[in-house]
Design a protein around this motif. Structure first.
Motif, PDB file in Angstrom:
ATOM      1  N   SER A   1       0.830  -1.209   0.000  1.00  0.00           N
ATOM      2  CA  SER A   1       0.000   0.000   0.000  1.00  0.00           C
ATOM      3  C   SER A   1       0.862   1.257   0.000  1.00  0.00           C
ATOM      4  CB  SER A   1      -0.951   0.006   1.200  1.00  0.00           C
ATOM      5  OG  SER A   1      -0.261   0.222   2.419  1.00  0.00           O
TER       6      SER A   1
ATOM      7  N   ASP B   1       2.268   1.665  -3.508  1.00  0.00           N
ATOM      8  CA  ASP B   1       1.261   2.108  -4.466  1.00  0.00           C
ATOM      9  C   ASP B   1       1.025   3.609  -4.364  1.00  0.00           C
ATOM     10  OD1 ASP B   1      -0.792   1.233  -6.480  1.00  0.00           O
ATOM     11  OD2 ASP B   1      -2.106   2.243  -5.055  1.00  0.00           O
ATOM     12  N   VAL B   2       1.040   4.143  -3.142  1.00  0.00           N
ATOM     13  CA  VAL B   2       0.880   5.588  -2.974  1.00  0.00           C
ATOM     14  C   VAL B   2       2.037   6.329  -3.640  1.00  0.00           C
ATOM     15  CG1 VAL B   2       0.879   7.494  -1.316  1.00  0.00           C
ATOM     16  CG2 VAL B   2      -0.501   5.472  -0.868  1.00  0.00           C
TER      17      VAL B   2
ATOM     18  N   LYS C   1       1.504   6.147  -7.452  1.00  0.00           N
ATOM     19  CA  LYS C   1       0.407   7.011  -7.893  1.00  0.00           C
ATOM     20  C   LYS C   1       0.767   8.489  -7.716  1.00  0.00           C
ATOM     21  CE  LYS C   1      -2.831   3.837  -8.791  1.00  0.00           C
ATOM     22  NZ  LYS C   1      -2.237   2.616  -8.269  1.00  0.00           N
TER      23      LYS C   1
ATOM     24  N   ASN D   1      -6.633   9.002  -8.486  1.00  0.00           N
ATOM     25  CA  ASN D   1      -5.920   7.737  -8.261  1.00  0.00           C
ATOM     26  C   ASN D   1      -5.075   7.771  -6.993  1.00  0.00           C
ATOM     27  OD1 ASN D   1      -7.005   6.673 -10.592  1.00  0.00           O
ATOM     28  ND2 ASN D   1      -5.230   7.150 -11.872  1.00  0.00           N
TER      29      ASN D   1
ATOM     30  N   ASN E   1      -7.398   7.808  -3.901  1.00  0.00           N
ATOM     31  CA  ASN E   1      -7.942   6.479  -3.610  1.00  0.00           C
ATOM     32  C   ASN E   1      -6.875   5.553  -3.044  1.00  0.00           C
ATOM     33  OD1 ASN E   1     -10.513   7.151  -4.464  1.00  0.00           O
ATOM     34  ND2 ASN E   1     -10.215   6.402  -6.549  1.00  0.00           N
ATOM     35  N   SER E   2      -5.641   5.723  -3.522  1.00  0.00           N
ATOM     36  CA  SER E   2      -4.542   4.907  -3.021  1.00  0.00           C
ATOM     37  C   SER E   2      -4.259   5.221  -1.558  1.00  0.00           C
ATOM     38  CB  SER E   2      -3.287   5.150  -3.870  1.00  0.00           C
ATOM     39  OG  SER E   2      -2.205   4.356  -3.425  1.00  0.00           O
ATOM     40  N   ARG E   3      -4.363   6.476  -1.193  1.00  0.00           N
ATOM     41  CA  ARG E   3      -4.167   6.866   0.206  1.00  0.00           C
ATOM     42  C   ARG E   3      -5.254   6.271   1.104  1.00  0.00           C
ATOM     43  NH1 ARG E   3      -2.883  13.207  -1.059  1.00  0.00           N
ATOM     44  NH2 ARG E   3      -0.611  13.132  -0.909  1.00  0.00           N
TER      45      ARG E   3
ATOM     46  N   ARG F   1      -4.427   2.660   1.587  1.00  0.00           N
ATOM     47  CA  ARG F   1      -3.305   2.540   2.522  1.00  0.00           C
ATOM     48  C   ARG F   1      -3.763   2.737   3.962  1.00  0.00           C
ATOM     49  NH1 ARG F   1      -0.024   7.725   2.551  1.00  0.00           N
ATOM     50  NH2 ARG F   1      -1.986   8.272   3.571  1.00  0.00           N
TER      51      ARG F   1
END
Length: 243
Positions: free
Chosen positions: A52, A55-56, A59, A189, A192-194, A197
């Motif tokens: 996670s 990914d942040v 992004k 994006n 949503n990634s945050r 996470r």
């Protein structure tokens, strides 16, 4: 440079890895009945948390890249707008039509893009919200569309310069619109990634923070509050995300 809050998430995950290393060392003595506290589940949660975080970062970098692309694309728009007005004035356009174009150009020149939106290091965190000032990009596109409309309405506007021709301007408007939309998509994006996470690390009962707290309590219950085992892990700090 990442913000303090972004660094805090990574620190929590790193500390969780240290916690797992200690309880793994306790061998068969570490044997909680709650499934979420068992080593395989702890390891899976660590892996998910690390993913996670990554990914942040990915992004966020994509967002910054789109912001930078937009900055470059809009860089010459105001000077181009002024050139278009000058070109229109060399045609047979009426004073009223030129005045309309000048009004649009004044609006174009009066808008200032947000100062922080200049090419940045990809590690710079994306903002937590889209500010009102960022909407000025959409306004600039609308002003350009207005100027193009005025130029299209003037039969004598037939410049030889390719970058001043209607087809080129229409293509530029489409490109600016696409780049502005790409920033909005990239922001969504990373936002949503945050959220994903935060759910993994701070979710009630199932998140890393709450699980780490329970692991500490379990170790304390098994070995005792004054045990060397509990002394190993009680100082491992996990910070709750501020709301």
């Amino acid at each position: 440079m990442a913000s303090t809050s972004e660094t805090g998430h990574a620190k929590n995950v790193a500390n969780f890895q240290d916690l797992i290393a200690f309880v793994t060392g306790y061998g068969a003595t570490y044997n909680p009945s709650k499934n979420a506290l068992k080593l395989p589940q702890l390891t899976a949660l660590l892996t998910a948390s690390q993913a996670s975080l990554a990914d942040v970062v990915t992004k966020n970098t994509a967002y910054n890249n789109k912001v930078n692309e937009r900055v470059v694309a809009f860089k010459d728009l105001k000077s181009l707008s002024t050139r278009l007005i000058n070109a229109l004035q060399t045609t047979d356009a009426s004073k009223e039509k030129v005045a309309d174009a000048k009004t649009l150009n004044k609006k174009m020149q009066g808008i200032r893009a947000k100062a922080v939106e200049t090419p940045t290091d990809p590690s710079t965190p994306a903002p937590n919200t889209i500010s009102t000032s960022q909407q000025s990009y959409a306004q600039q596109i609308q002003h350009l569309a207005g100027i193009i409309s005025v130029l299209q309405s003037e039969p004598s506007y037939t410049p030889n310069e390719t970058d001043l021709q209607i087809a080129t301007l229409t293509a530029k408007q489409a490109d600016l619109t696409a780049k502005n939309s790409a920033v909005a998509t990239a922001y969504t994006n990373v936002s949503n990634s945050r959220i994903a996470r935060d759910t993994t690390i701070y979710g009630t009962d199932t998140g890393l923070f709450d699980i780490a707290t329970e692991v500490k309590k379990y170790v304390k219950s098994v070995f005792g509050a004054t045990s060397p085992q509990f002394a190993q892990i009680k100082g491992i700090v996990f910070t709750k995300k501020k709301k």
